[in-house]
Design a protein around this motif. Structure first.
Motif, mmCIF file in Angstrom:
data_model
loop_
_atom_site.group_PDB
_atom_site.id
_atom_site.type_symbol
_atom_site.label_atom_id
_atom_site.label_comp_id
_atom_site.label_asym_id
_atom_site.label_seq_id
_atom_site.Cartn_x
_atom_site.Cartn_y
_atom_site.Cartn_z
ATOM 1 N N PHE A 179 0.838 -1.198 0.000
ATOM 2 C CA PHE A 179 0.000 0.000 0.000
ATOM 3 C C PHE A 179 0.872 1.247 0.000
ATOM 4 O O PHE A 179 2.020 1.240 0.426
ATOM 5 C CB PHE A 179 -0.944 0.012 1.204
ATOM 6 N N SER A 180 0.316 2.320 -0.521
ATOM 7 C CA SER A 180 0.974 3.621 -0.523
ATOM 8 C C SER A 180 -0.120 4.673 -0.393
ATOM 9 O O SER A 180 -1.311 4.354 -0.446
ATOM 10 C CB SER A 180 1.766 3.824 -1.821
ATOM 11 N N THR A 181 0.261 5.905 -0.254
ATOM 12 C CA THR A 181 -0.728 6.965 -0.050
ATOM 13 C C THR A 181 -1.596 7.193 -1.284
ATOM 14 O O THR A 181 -2.653 7.805 -1.194
ATOM 15 C CB THR A 181 -0.029 8.286 0.318
ATOM 16 N N THR A 182 -1.143 6.710 -2.442
ATOM 17 C CA THR A 182 -1.925 6.908 -3.675
ATOM 18 C C THR A 182 -2.662 5.632 -4.098
ATOM 19 O O THR A 182 -3.275 5.591 -5.154
ATOM 20 C CB THR A 182 -1.018 7.361 -4.828
ATOM 21 N N ARG A 183 -2.617 4.594 -3.258
ATOM 22 C CA ARG A 183 -3.348 3.357 -3.530
ATOM 23 C C ARG A 183 -4.612 3.359 -2.678
ATOM 24 O O ARG A 183 -4.542 3.460 -1.453
ATOM 25 C CB ARG A 183 -2.476 2.138 -3.209
ATOM 26 N N HIS A 184 -5.763 3.261 -3.322
ATOM 27 C CA HIS A 184 -7.029 3.357 -2.615
ATOM 28 C C HIS A 184 -7.828 2.063 -2.731
ATOM 29 O O HIS A 184 -7.723 1.339 -3.721
ATOM 30 C CB HIS A 184 -7.847 4.538 -3.149
ATOM 31 N N LEU A 185 -8.610 1.808 -1.701
ATOM 32 C CA LEU A 185 -9.419 0.595 -1.614
ATOM 33 C C LEU A 185 -10.895 0.971 -1.643
ATOM 34 O O LEU A 185 -11.323 1.895 -0.949
ATOM 35 C CB LEU A 185 -9.079 -0.162 -0.332
ATOM 36 N N TYR A 186 -11.672 0.219 -2.432
ATOM 37 C CA TYR A 186 -13.112 0.448 -2.556
ATOM 38 C C TYR A 186 -13.827 -0.877 -2.314
ATOM 39 O O TYR A 186 -13.459 -1.897 -2.887
ATOM 40 C CB TYR A 186 -13.450 0.994 -3.946
ATOM 41 N N VAL A 187 -14.872 -0.837 -1.485
ATOM 42 C CA VAL A 187 -15.576 -2.075 -1.140
ATOM 43 C C VAL A 187 -17.072 -1.833 -1.088
ATOM 44 O O VAL A 187 -17.542 -0.792 -0.612
ATOM 45 C CB VAL A 187 -15.067 -2.664 0.203
ATOM 46 N N CYS A 188 -17.822 -2.823 -1.587
ATOM 47 C CA CYS A 188 -19.275 -2.772 -1.511
ATOM 48 C C CYS A 188 -19.815 -4.191 -1.359
ATOM 49 O O CYS A 188 -19.312 -5.128 -1.998
ATOM 50 C CB CYS A 188 -19.862 -2.122 -2.766
ATOM 51 N N GLY A 189 -20.819 -4.334 -0.510
ATOM 52 C CA GLY A 189 -21.401 -5.648 -0.269
ATOM 53 C C GLY A 189 -22.119 -5.659 1.059
ATOM 54 O O GLY A 189 -22.394 -4.604 1.646
ATOM 55 N N PRO A 190 -22.415 -6.831 1.590
ATOM 56 C CA PRO A 190 -23.072 -6.918 2.903
ATOM 57 C C PRO A 190 -22.246 -6.233 3.983
ATOM 58 O O PRO A 190 -21.009 -6.166 3.896
ATOM 59 C CB PRO A 190 -23.167 -8.428 3.143
ATOM 60 N N THR A 191 -22.926 -5.730 5.003
ATOM 61 C CA THR A 191 -22.261 -4.959 6.051
ATOM 62 C C THR A 191 -21.112 -5.728 6.701
ATOM 63 O O THR A 191 -20.017 -5.185 6.894
ATOM 64 C CB THR A 191 -23.278 -4.539 7.129
#
Length: 315
Positions: A179-191
């Protein structure tokens, strides 16, 4: 605005894709990946569905709808009461789940029907030539939605993690270690799934500014300890009691005040109302922690009050 259901695709046994086109053949309003639309259903409900197609397409919107056995009437209605050629009224796209402008590399996580905004992000990232990988978690191979699109357009980038196939298990520590400051994570689904991904990323050292999630439903809160509180509307001499069994929105509507509502779960932000005095008990997932701390607005559809009285502005 009005749209026509141009095509309906059966993606899995309980997920259908609906392709919507303009009723007057004009271009649809532009949107960015992660956006959703409000759909006004014939049973009177308004529901939000993420757009799953590439945002460069202006001739159609594509949504994926899970027929949930615990549906409050929205998904059941659209699955059973609509067919190709039917007309729908929808709102313009709104985005609460945008791709962060500093994203130089992305990791996408989807669980079940959570693939809908994630696949739109994948299209957009590919278009912008931003490196990414997509991890899709399902219970069985038969439950993979948009399978053809995923393998055709994102070969080498999409990874399927199937519960009944142990060899496909995701090694989160390996996925999240770089990971780095310009690497982003996106997540969607059940809580629960989203919380697992967010917790795993936090443990791996990711900062909160790099973590982004989309909520389909609000977290369940025990209502048994709700206490009555009073609402005063600025410019009115009315004092409205909100009983433990009702929401602030319900109390306001019953007393003749107009409050715009949509999701009724604290997800969409439609009903956000200015707070003049008093302390809200924030129960929404729309506002940030920083916005909650200001206590100058709240969502009456689900939030309550920590103080005995809230003075609000409905102007």
């Amino acid at each position: 605005m009005d749209v026509i259901i141009n095509k309906i695709y059966q993606l899995t046994s309980n997920i259908r894709a609906f392709e919507l086109v303009s009723a007057d053949t004009t271009a649809l309003p532009e949107f960015e990946a992660g956006a959703h639309i409000d759909i006004h259903l014939k049973n009177g409900l308004i529901r939000q569905y993420s757009l799953a197609n590439c945002c460069s397409e202006t001739h159609r919107y594509v949504i994926g709808v899970l027929q949930d056995e615990h549906s409050r009437g929205g998904s059941r209605c659209i699955h059973t009461e609509y067919k190709e050629g039917d007309r729908l009224t929808i709102g313009e796209p709104r985005n609460l789940f945008e791709i962060h402008p500093e994203t130089k590399e992305a990791v996408l996580f989807a669980g079940g029907i959570g693939i809908t905004p994630i696949i739109s992000m994948a299209y957009r990232l590919r278009q912008q030539q931003i490196p990414f990988e997509l991890h899709y978690f399902v219970r069985s191979h038969e439950m993979i939605a948009f399978y053809g699109n995923l393998v055709e357009h994102f070969a080498g980038k999409v990874h399927f993690h199937i519960q009944d196939q142990p060899e496909t298990q995701c090694k989160m520590n390996q996925v999240l270690k770089a990971f780095s400051t310009t690497r982003h994570l996106y997540v969607c689904g059940p809580t629960g799934f989203m919380q697992f991904v967010m917790d795993s990323a936090a443990q791996a050292g990711w900062s909160t500014g790099q973590l982004h999630q989309e909520h389909f439903v609000a977290q369940q809160i025990d209502q048994s300890e709700n206490e009555m509180f009073t609402i005063e509307v600025l410019g009115s001499d009315r004092k409205i009691e909100v009983h433990s069994h009702q929401t602030a929105t319900q109390a306001l509507l019953e007393n003749g005040f107009d409050v715009p509502v949509s999701c009724e779960q604290g997800i969409c932000g439609t009903c956000i109302t200015r707070v003049i005095s008093g302390t809200p008990d924030h129960r929404d997932v729309f506002m940030t922690d920083e916005e909650h701390c200001l206590n100058n607005q709240f969502t009456p559809c689900c939030s309550r009050a920590k103080s005995k009285t809230l003075v609000i502005d409905l102007a």
